[in-house]
Design a protein around this motif. Structure first.
Motif, PDB file in Angstrom:
ATOM      1  N   VAL A   1       0.837  -1.204   0.000  1.00 22.79           N
ATOM      2  CA  VAL A   1       0.000   0.000   0.000  1.00 22.79           C
ATOM      3  C   VAL A   1       0.870   1.252   0.000  1.00 22.79           C
ATOM      4  CG1 VAL A   1      -1.545   1.395   1.437  1.00 22.79           C
ATOM      5  CG2 VAL A   1      -2.067  -1.006   1.026  1.00 22.79           C
ATOM      6  N   LYS A   2       1.869   1.287   0.869  1.00 27.40           N
ATOM      7  CA  LYS A   2       2.716   2.477   0.972  1.00 27.40           C
ATOM      8  C   LYS A   2       3.565   2.671  -0.283  1.00 27.40           C
ATOM      9  CE  LYS A   2       2.765   2.126   5.987  1.00 27.40           C
ATOM     10  NZ  LYS A   2       1.999   3.336   6.313  1.00 27.40           N
ATOM     11  N   LYS A   3       4.028   1.567  -0.865  1.00 24.06           N
ATOM     12  CA  LYS A   3       4.804   1.662  -2.106  1.00 24.06           C
ATOM     13  C   LYS A   3       3.913   2.165  -3.236  1.00 24.06           C
ATOM     14  CE  LYS A   3       8.350   0.952  -4.836  1.00 24.06           C
ATOM     15  NZ  LYS A   3       7.746   1.385  -6.107  1.00 24.06           N
ATOM     16  N   HIS A   4       2.690   1.658  -3.317  1.00 31.14           N
ATOM     17  CA  HIS A   4       1.748   2.096  -4.343  1.00 31.14           C
ATOM     18  C   HIS A   4       1.424   3.576  -4.171  1.00 31.14           C
ATOM     19  CE1 HIS A   4      -1.890   0.616  -6.926  1.00 31.14           C
ATOM     20  NE2 HIS A   4      -1.274   1.636  -7.474  1.00 31.14           N
ATOM     21  N   LEU A   5       1.236   3.993  -2.915  1.00 30.72           N
ATOM     22  CA  LEU A   5       0.959   5.397  -2.630  1.00 30.72           C
ATOM     23  C   LEU A   5       2.132   6.278  -3.055  1.00 30.72           C
ATOM     24  CD1 LEU A   5      -0.700   7.679  -1.331  1.00 30.72           C
ATOM     25  CD2 LEU A   5       0.315   7.051   0.872  1.00 30.72           C
ATOM     26  N   GLN A   6       3.332   5.816  -2.782  1.00 35.23           N
ATOM     27  CA  GLN A   6       4.533   6.554  -3.171  1.00 35.23           C
ATOM     28  C   GLN A   6       4.590   6.725  -4.688  1.00 35.23           C
ATOM     29  OE1 GLN A   6       8.513   4.678  -2.638  1.00 35.23           O
ATOM     30  NE2 GLN A   6       8.888   6.298  -1.159  1.00 35.23           N
ATOM     31  N   ASP A   7       4.302   5.658  -5.419  1.00 38.95           N
ATOM     32  CA  ASP A   7       4.336   5.708  -6.888  1.00 38.95           C
ATOM     33  C   ASP A   7       3.262   6.655  -7.438  1.00 38.95           C
ATOM     34  OD1 ASP A   7       6.375   3.878  -6.781  1.00 38.95           O
ATOM     35  OD2 ASP A   7       5.107   2.144  -7.243  1.00 38.95           O
ATOM     36  N   LEU A   8       2.051   6.568  -6.875  1.00 36.75           N
ATOM     37  CA  LEU A   8       0.962   7.427  -7.331  1.00 36.75           C
ATOM     38  C   LEU A   8       1.252   8.897  -7.009  1.00 36.75           C
ATOM     39  CD1 LEU A   8      -2.110   5.267  -6.252  1.00 36.75           C
ATOM     40  CD2 LEU A   8      -1.517   5.889  -8.602  1.00 36.75           C
ATOM     41  N   SER A   9       1.827   9.144  -5.842  1.00 38.40           N
ATOM     42  CA  SER A   9       2.155  10.519  -5.449  1.00 38.40           C
ATOM     43  C   SER A   9       3.212  11.115  -6.364  1.00 38.40           C
ATOM     44  CB  SER A   9       2.638  10.553  -3.992  1.00 38.40           C
ATOM     45  OG  SER A   9       1.625  10.115  -3.116  1.00 38.40           O
ATOM     46  N   SER A  10       4.194  10.305  -6.747  1.00 39.46           N
ATOM     47  CA  SER A  10       5.236  10.778  -7.668  1.00 39.46           C
ATOM     48  C   SER A  10       4.641  11.104  -9.030  1.00 39.46           C
ATOM     49  CB  SER A  10       6.332   9.714  -7.820  1.00 39.46           C
ATOM     50  OG  SER A  10       6.975   9.485  -6.599  1.00 39.46           O
ATOM     51  N   ARG A  11       3.759  10.237  -9.478  1.00 37.34           N
ATOM     52  CA  ARG A  11       3.101  10.460 -10.775  1.00 37.34           C
ATOM     53  C   ARG A  11       2.256  11.737 -10.732  1.00 37.34           C
ATOM     54  NH1 ARG A  11      -1.022   5.939 -13.257  1.00 37.34           N
ATOM     55  NH2 ARG A  11      -1.908   7.170 -14.980  1.00 37.34           N
ATOM     56  N   LEU A  12       1.561  11.919  -9.637  1.00 38.14           N
ATOM     57  CA  LEU A  12       0.732  13.111  -9.483  1.00 38.14           C
ATOM     58  C   LEU A  12       1.582  14.361  -9.362  1.00 38.14           C
ATOM     59  CD1 LEU A  12      -2.018  14.423  -9.055  1.00 38.14           C
ATOM     60  CD2 LEU A  12      -1.877  13.788  -6.648  1.00 38.14           C
ATOM     61  N   SER A  13       2.694  14.254  -8.642  1.00 40.12           N
ATOM     62  CA  SER A  13       3.580  15.407  -8.446  1.00 40.12           C
ATOM     63  C   SER A  13       4.105  15.930  -9.783  1.00 40.12           C
ATOM     64  CB  SER A  13       4.753  14.994  -7.542  1.00 40.12           C
ATOM     65  OG  SER A  13       5.625  16.067  -7.357  1.00 40.12           O
ATOM     66  N   ARG A  14       4.406  15.008 -10.692  1.00 38.08           N
ATOM     67  CA  ARG A  14       4.884  15.428 -12.023  1.00 38.08           C
ATOM     68  C   ARG A  14       3.801  16.220 -12.751  1.00 38.08           C
ATOM     69  NH1 ARG A  14       7.250  10.218 -11.803  1.00 38.08           N
ATOM     70  NH2 ARG A  14       5.532   9.295 -12.992  1.00 38.08           N
ATOM     71  N   GLY A  15       2.550  15.775 -12.626  1.00 32.11           N
ATOM     72  CA  GLY A  15       1.446  16.485 -13.265  1.00 32.11           C
ATOM     73  C   GLY A  15       1.227  17.864 -12.659  1.00 32.11           C
ATOM     74  N   LEU A  16       1.384  17.973 -11.344  1.00 33.19           N
ATOM     75  CA  LEU A  16       1.209  19.266 -10.675  1.00 33.19           C
ATOM     76  C   LEU A  16       2.346  20.204 -10.996  1.00 33.19           C
ATOM     77  CD1 LEU A  16      -0.024  17.991  -7.193  1.00 33.19           C
ATOM     78  CD2 LEU A  16      -1.378  19.211  -8.898  1.00 33.19           C
ATOM     79  N   GLN A  17       3.561  19.675 -11.130  1.00 34.49           N
ATOM     80  CA  GLN A  17       4.710  20.519 -11.466  1.00 34.49           C
ATOM     81  C   GLN A  17       4.536  21.152 -12.851  1.00 34.49           C
ATOM     82  OE1 GLN A  17       8.186  18.078 -10.983  1.00 34.49           O
ATOM     83  NE2 GLN A  17       8.047  18.108  -8.737  1.00 34.49           N
ATOM     84  N   HIS A  18       3.929  20.424 -13.775  1.00 33.10           N
ATOM     85  CA  HIS A  18       3.682  20.964 -15.110  1.00 33.10           C
ATOM     86  C   HIS A  18       2.774  22.185 -15.036  1.00 33.10           C
ATOM     87  CE1 HIS A  18       4.679  16.829 -17.056  1.00 33.10           C
ATOM     88  NE2 HIS A  18       5.751  17.560 -16.855  1.00 33.10           N
ATOM     89  N   ASN A  19       1.887  22.201 -14.026  1.00 34.55           N
ATOM     90  CA  ASN A  19       0.998  23.355 -13.869  1.00 34.55           C
ATOM     91  C   ASN A  19       1.762  24.609 -13.472  1.00 34.55           C
ATOM     92  OD1 ASN A  19      -1.128  21.728 -14.441  1.00 34.55           O
ATOM     93  ND2 ASN A  19      -1.960  21.651 -12.366  1.00 34.55           N
ATOM     94  N   GLU A  20       2.910  24.393 -12.771  1.00 31.40           N
ATOM     95  CA  GLU A  20       3.696  25.525 -12.289  1.00 31.40           C
ATOM     96  C   GLU A  20       4.524  26.153 -13.405  1.00 31.40           C
ATOM     97  OE1 GLU A  20       3.506  26.623  -9.186  1.00 31.40           O
ATOM     98  OE2 GLU A  20       2.114  25.050  -8.545  1.00 31.40           O
ATOM     99  N   LEU A  21       4.736  25.356 -14.488  1.00 31.89           N
ATOM    100  CA  LEU A  21       5.604  25.861 -15.567  1.00 31.89           C
ATOM    101  C   LEU A  21       4.905  26.899 -16.430  1.00 31.89           C
ATOM    102  CD1 LEU A  21       7.228  22.459 -16.641  1.00 31.89           C
ATOM    103  CD2 LEU A  21       8.149  24.198 -15.084  1.00 31.89           C
TER     104      LEU A  21
END
Length: 351
Positions: free
Chosen positions: A331-351
């Motif tokens: 569960v924690k590993k899956h959460l980590q992977d999903l959070s990283s994937r989401l973080s990349r999408g949010l960072q694109h919003n900042e550009l």
């Protein structure tokens, strides 16, 4: 160098308790590593010595079976990240020390979460949702306490829904706690930055480190605000039967995903992944409950002196404990992977 000073200042107080007995623990680890040692399995629980020290300390604390299993999962994730960082460091890929600083922040959060930072008031009291244990816990925030009190007395929630809502309140409390730890880290970094006199140090300081931390702070605060709005709405109106997700962590990720820079296809893919993630969490919750029940039965049987019955209950308890640890890690590993994937999408919003 600045990042290293900052992280040492922040984490030293948390690790003193563990390191104060480091000599003893290290000796035990080395002795247990010899063939035939009865402590071999326990001593080799983790490949990183300091994580073994923390695990040994935790087993002497009055933590529930579920909390110990949760801690084990957190330490397994930390171990994976520590070993990955050591490889990066050996290749010279963490020159600014930011990845190391993040590791220490994560360890800081873990030790505080399980009451291992030397502060009596820091431990999150266990919540046994099987036996209506919600009254024994506190939320440390008047706004949350008021909302929870209103929800409990509203008559809009079944017992199962109250259990689910309580998990949302606890999750929100932990998010605030993690935000405060990160805020303290950023404040210390900025203070060091302001006090720099030597121009060469000024040149060496990486501005992008602070920028990254401010971005992380911004994301966490946005998640906290969204979570509080959701808790207000649910406490007043009850649960929407048409709600897409039930698990607090999944709801957080979905709310943030909808504001990320995802295409429609990417968002739909993320939605499906969240459904799998929620099913995994529900399975983990099931085993947590079974583990707690097994633990209570085991304590009862120990008092009867029935050796055969005790042996059978111990076998079942060990099986449930291992399964809970395994699922917790997934569960924690899956959460980590999903959070990283989401973080990349949010960072694109900042550009």
């Amino acid at each position: 160098m600045s990042a290293v000073w900052e992280l040492l200042a922040l984490s030293s107080s948390l690790l003193l308790v563990v390191l104060a007995q480091g000599g003893k623990y290290s000796r035990e680890v080395n002795e247990a590593a010899t063939a035939g040692s009865p402590k071999r399995q326990e001593a080799g629980e983790f490949r990183v010595v300091k994580l073994n020290q923390i695990w040994e300390k935790a087993q002497r604390l009055h933590l529930s079976a579920v909390k110990l299993a949760e801690l084990h999962s957190d330490l397994k994730i930390q171990e994976k990240d520590e070993l990955s960082w050591k490889k990066l460091k050996a290749e010279g890929l963490d020159e600014d020390g930011e990845k190391e600083a993040k590791l220490r922040r994560n360890l800081n959060v873990i030790m505080t979460k399980y009451g291992m930072n030397g502060k009596k008031d820091a431990q999150l009291v266990d919540t046994n949702y099987i036996k209506d244990g919600t009254e024994s816990d506190v939320l440390d925030d008047p706004r949350l306490e008021k909302l929870w009190s209103k929800a409990k007395t509203s008559g809009k929630f079944s017992d199962q829904e109250l259990d689910k809502l309580w998990r949302e309140f606890k999750h929100h409390k932990e998010k605030i706690h993690e935000y405060n730890i990160l805020l303290e880290t950023v404040s210390r970094t900025e203070e060091i930055h302001k006090n720099m006199i030597n121009p060469s140090e000024e040149d060496q300081f990486k501005e992008e480190i602070l920028h990254g931390k401010h971005t992380e702070l911004k994301d966490k605060m946005r998640s906290i605000n969204q979570g509080l709005d959701r808790l207000r709405k649910i406490s007043h109106q009850g649960y929407d039967p048409a709600s897409e997700f039930d698990e607090p962590r999944v709801i957080d990720l979905w709310d943030m995903a909808k504001s990320a820079n995802f295409t429609e296809k990417e968002l739909e893919s993320f939605r499906e992944e969240l459904k799998h993630f929620e099913a995994k969490i529900e399975k983990h919750h099931h085993y947590q409950k079974q583990l707690e029940i097994s633990h209570q039965k085991l304590k009862h049987v120990e008092g009867t002196g029935d050796k055969d019955h005790l042996s059978r209950n111990k076998e079942k308890y060990v099986m449930l404990e291992e399964k809970t640890k395994e699922l917790g890690y997934k569960v924690k590993k899956h959460l980590q992977d999903l959070s990283s994937r989401l973080s990349r999408g949010l960072q694109h919003n900042e550009l």
